[in-house]
Write a protein that holds these residues in place. Structure first.
Motif, PDB file in Angstrom:
ATOM      1  N   ALA A 116       0.828  -1.215   0.000  1.00  0.00           N
ATOM      2  CA  ALA A 116       0.000   0.000   0.000  1.00  0.00           C
ATOM      3  C   ALA A 116       0.853   1.253   0.000  1.00  0.00           C
ATOM      4  CB  ALA A 116      -0.932  -0.004   1.209  1.00  0.00           C
ATOM      5  N   PHE A 117       1.951   1.244   0.765  1.00  0.00           N
ATOM      6  CA  PHE A 117       2.781   2.436   0.904  1.00  0.00           C
ATOM      7  C   PHE A 117       3.603   2.712  -0.355  1.00  0.00           C
ATOM      8  CE2 PHE A 117       6.548   4.800   2.325  1.00  0.00           C
ATOM      9  CZ  PHE A 117       5.932   5.843   3.002  1.00  0.00           C
ATOM     10  N   PHE A 118       4.236   1.663  -0.910  1.00  0.00           N
ATOM     11  CA  PHE A 118       5.138   1.864  -2.046  1.00  0.00           C
ATOM     12  C   PHE A 118       4.455   1.658  -3.402  1.00  0.00           C
ATOM     13  CE2 PHE A 118       8.126   0.776   1.393  1.00  0.00           C
ATOM     14  CZ  PHE A 118       8.947   1.887   1.324  1.00  0.00           C
ATOM     15  N   LEU A 119       3.416   0.826  -3.458  1.00  0.00           N
ATOM     16  CA  LEU A 119       2.777   0.518  -4.739  1.00  0.00           C
ATOM     17  C   LEU A 119       1.290   0.843  -4.726  1.00  0.00           C
ATOM     18  CD1 LEU A 119       4.585  -2.879  -5.390  1.00  0.00           C
ATOM     19  CD2 LEU A 119       5.054  -0.708  -6.526  1.00  0.00           C
ATOM     20  N   GLY A 120       0.905   1.774  -3.821  1.00  0.00           N
ATOM     21  CA  GLY A 120      -0.501   2.190  -3.761  1.00  0.00           C
ATOM     22  C   GLY A 120      -0.964   2.871  -5.034  1.00  0.00           C
ATOM     23  N   LEU A 121      -0.027   3.458  -5.771  1.00  0.00           N
ATOM     24  CA  LEU A 121      -0.360   4.088  -7.049  1.00  0.00           C
ATOM     25  C   LEU A 121      -0.958   3.067  -8.018  1.00  0.00           C
ATOM     26  CD1 LEU A 121      -0.191   6.493  -9.057  1.00  0.00           C
ATOM     27  CD2 LEU A 121       2.116   5.753  -9.594  1.00  0.00           C
ATOM     28  N   PHE A 122      -0.469   1.819  -7.931  1.00  0.00           N
ATOM     29  CA  PHE A 122      -0.952   0.760  -8.819  1.00  0.00           C
ATOM     30  C   PHE A 122      -2.045  -0.097  -8.167  1.00  0.00           C
ATOM     31  CE2 PHE A 122       3.525   1.679  -9.609  1.00  0.00           C
ATOM     32  CZ  PHE A 122       3.479   2.051 -10.945  1.00  0.00           C
ATOM     33  N   GLY A 123      -2.298   0.131  -6.885  1.00  0.00           N
ATOM     34  CA  GLY A 123      -3.355  -0.600  -6.188  1.00  0.00           C
ATOM     35  C   GLY A 123      -3.044  -2.053  -5.918  1.00  0.00           C
TER      36      GLY A 123
END
Length: 211
Positions: A116-123
């Motif tokens: 969520a923190f590092f790849l939240g942009l991609f969901g």
């Protein structure tokens, strides 16, 4: 005194004598209390807000919290029997909540939080948790942001704004999910809470205190 401040006070409206606690069956005099927050500007009270309405058993230490309507109902006819019934309902409701709240997921909280923190942009945290509909929404926002960014080179810089909004929405979603996961409030697709061992032990300890 500061220019503006909020003070918290406890107000005892009345006491119900010879009340009984549904949990420990102990007899006590039940003070019916309200927590009241008062806002001050330059030492002048300008707003008042009532928080929780409750009573507490001195024997087992459990707090019984009431809704405003139930609190008014008890106030109209303050009797030990009515208080016992409402406390019993509150206790049952608390137990029911913590029955659900203490069901752990098999998903690892640290993996979910990192996604969520590092790849939240991609969901990608939604894929791990099994929320495929949320992942589809994440994907749509991401593609919309990329498309707007690409079209901005052709049709003008105005499309940079919707691009930024779409991508910012995904990043914000990831940050919120990170907080929910770390605090133990996130659920997987089966409705089970993703939590650490420490959070699980703490919830089980509180759940045991209700019985």
């Amino acid at each position: 005194m500061p220019a503006g401040m909020i003070r918290q006070n406890e107000v005892t409206d009345y006491v119900i004598h010879e009340a009984a606690c549904p949990r420990c069956k102990g007899s006590f005099n039940a003070p019916m209390k309200r927590s009241v927050a008062t806002g001050y500007i330059l030492s002048i009270p300008f707003i008042k807000s009532t928080g929780r309405r409750y009573t507490c058993c001195p024997h087992c230490g459990i707090y019984y919290t009431f809704s405003p309507s139930v609190y008014r109902k008890i106030k109209k006819a303050p009797s030990p029997s009515l208080l016992y019934q409402e406390c019993e309902k509150t206790l049952f409701h608390q137990r029911k909540i913590y029955e659900r709240y203490t069901r752990p997921s098999k998903k690892k909280s640290w993996i979910t939080a990192l996604l969520a923190f590092f790849l939240g942009l991609f969901g990608l945290q939604n894929v791990y948790m099994g929320h495929l509909k949320r992942f589809a929404i994440n994907g749509f926002l991401l593609l919309a942001g990329i498309l707007c960014f690409r079209l901005a080179f052709t049709y003008g810089e105005a499309l940079v704004i919707p691009c930024a909004l779409c991508l910012a929405a995904n990043i914000y979603w990831g940050m919120i999910d990170t907080i929910r996961i770390l605090s133990g409030h996130a659920k997987d697709s089966k409705g089970l809470f993703i939590m650490t061992r420490k959070q699980y032990k703490k919830r089980m300890k509180y759940r045991a205190s209700l019985y």
